[in-house]
Design a protein around this motif. Structure first.
Motif, PDB file in Angstrom:
ATOM      1  N   ILE A  85       0.988  -2.766  17.993  1.00 45.58           N
ATOM      2  CA  ILE A  85      -0.033  -3.648  17.824  1.00 45.58           C
ATOM      3  C   ILE A  85      -1.139  -2.724  17.391  1.00 45.58           C
ATOM      4  O   ILE A  85      -1.740  -1.824  18.120  1.00 45.58           O
ATOM      5  N   ASN A  86      -1.888  -2.860  16.026  1.00 41.21           N
ATOM      6  CA  ASN A  86      -2.863  -2.263  15.711  1.00 41.21           C
ATOM      7  C   ASN A  86      -4.379  -3.162  15.454  1.00 41.21           C
ATOM      8  O   ASN A  86      -4.277  -3.811  14.605  1.00 41.21           O
ATOM      9  N   THR A  89      -6.289  -2.994  12.175  1.00 44.35           N
ATOM     10  CA  THR A  89      -5.749  -3.702  11.138  1.00 44.35           C
ATOM     11  C   THR A  89      -5.499  -4.907  11.129  1.00 44.35           C
ATOM     12  O   THR A  89      -5.188  -5.970  10.415  1.00 44.35           O
ATOM     13  N   LYS A  90      -5.754  -5.493  12.656  1.00 44.66           N
ATOM     14  CA  LYS A  90      -5.123  -6.793  13.122  1.00 44.66           C
ATOM     15  C   LYS A  90      -3.874  -7.212  12.554  1.00 44.66           C
ATOM     16  O   LYS A  90      -3.534  -8.021  12.142  1.00 44.66           O
ATOM     17  N   LYS A  91      -2.829  -6.102  12.692  1.00 42.39           N
ATOM     18  CA  LYS A  91      -1.486  -6.218  12.325  1.00 42.39           C
ATOM     19  C   LYS A  91      -0.720  -5.974  13.410  1.00 42.39           C
ATOM     20  O   LYS A  91      -0.769  -4.812  13.998  1.00 42.39           O
ATOM     21  N   THR A  92       0.590  -6.395  13.492  1.00 44.24           N
ATOM     22  CA  THR A  92       1.730  -5.906  14.536  1.00 44.24           C
ATOM     23  C   THR A  92       2.901  -5.713  13.634  1.00 44.24           C
ATOM     24  O   THR A  92       3.356  -6.274  12.728  1.00 44.24           O
ATOM     25  N   LEU A  93       3.519  -4.561  14.017  1.00 42.88           N
ATOM     26  CA  LEU A  93       4.552  -3.946  13.386  1.00 42.88           C
ATOM     27  C   LEU A  93       5.909  -4.089  14.198  1.00 42.88           C
ATOM     28  O   LEU A  93       5.749  -3.582  15.265  1.00 42.88           O
TER      29      LEU A  93
END
Length: 124
Positions: A85-86, A89-93
């Motif tokens: 969870i970043n 960047t408000k992104k999840t990988l």
């Protein structure tokens, strides 16, 4: 001039409406404050660990075979995923790691290469 019953009731309805709006706003603010307070805390049992919510966070997910057929050992991790969870960047990988990947296991032997899904049963 005569005032009807509805014209006398109007100020009361406006006051009640204003009170309801203020109550909803107050409840919303209380909920938002509680979320902000507990957002950076992960609870594990009776202890809590603070995390830095400005840095990426990685979590290992293991789907472990429970041994429903009467097996008494720990079993293998049949599903292996890493979730990152970043917040910047408000992104999840989500990365899925093949269970049959070979990896060196740390232990008593000098070289102990096994499938990655055996790591859970070896070391927990």
């Amino acid at each position: 001039m005569r005032h009807s019953a509805s014209s006398k009731l109007r100020p009361v309805l406006i006051a009640v409406g204003i009170i309801i709006v203020i109550a909803f706003v107050a409840i919303g603010l209380i909920i938002r404050q509680a979320q902000a307070r507990y957002q950076s805390t992960i609870y594990t049992g009776n202890s809590s660990t603070k995390i830095d919510t400005t840095k990426p966070l990685s979590i290992l997910l293991l789907g472990v075979d429970t041994g429903a057929d009467g097996r008494i050992d720990k079993g293998n991790s049949d599903t292996i995923m890493v979730v990152t969870i970043n917040p910047q960047t408000k992104k999840t990988l989500i990365t899925s790691i093949p269970r049959d990947s070979l990896a060196e296991m740390v232990g008593d032997q000098d070289t102990n290469v096994q499938k990655l899904n055996a790591a859970y049963s070896i070391g927990g």
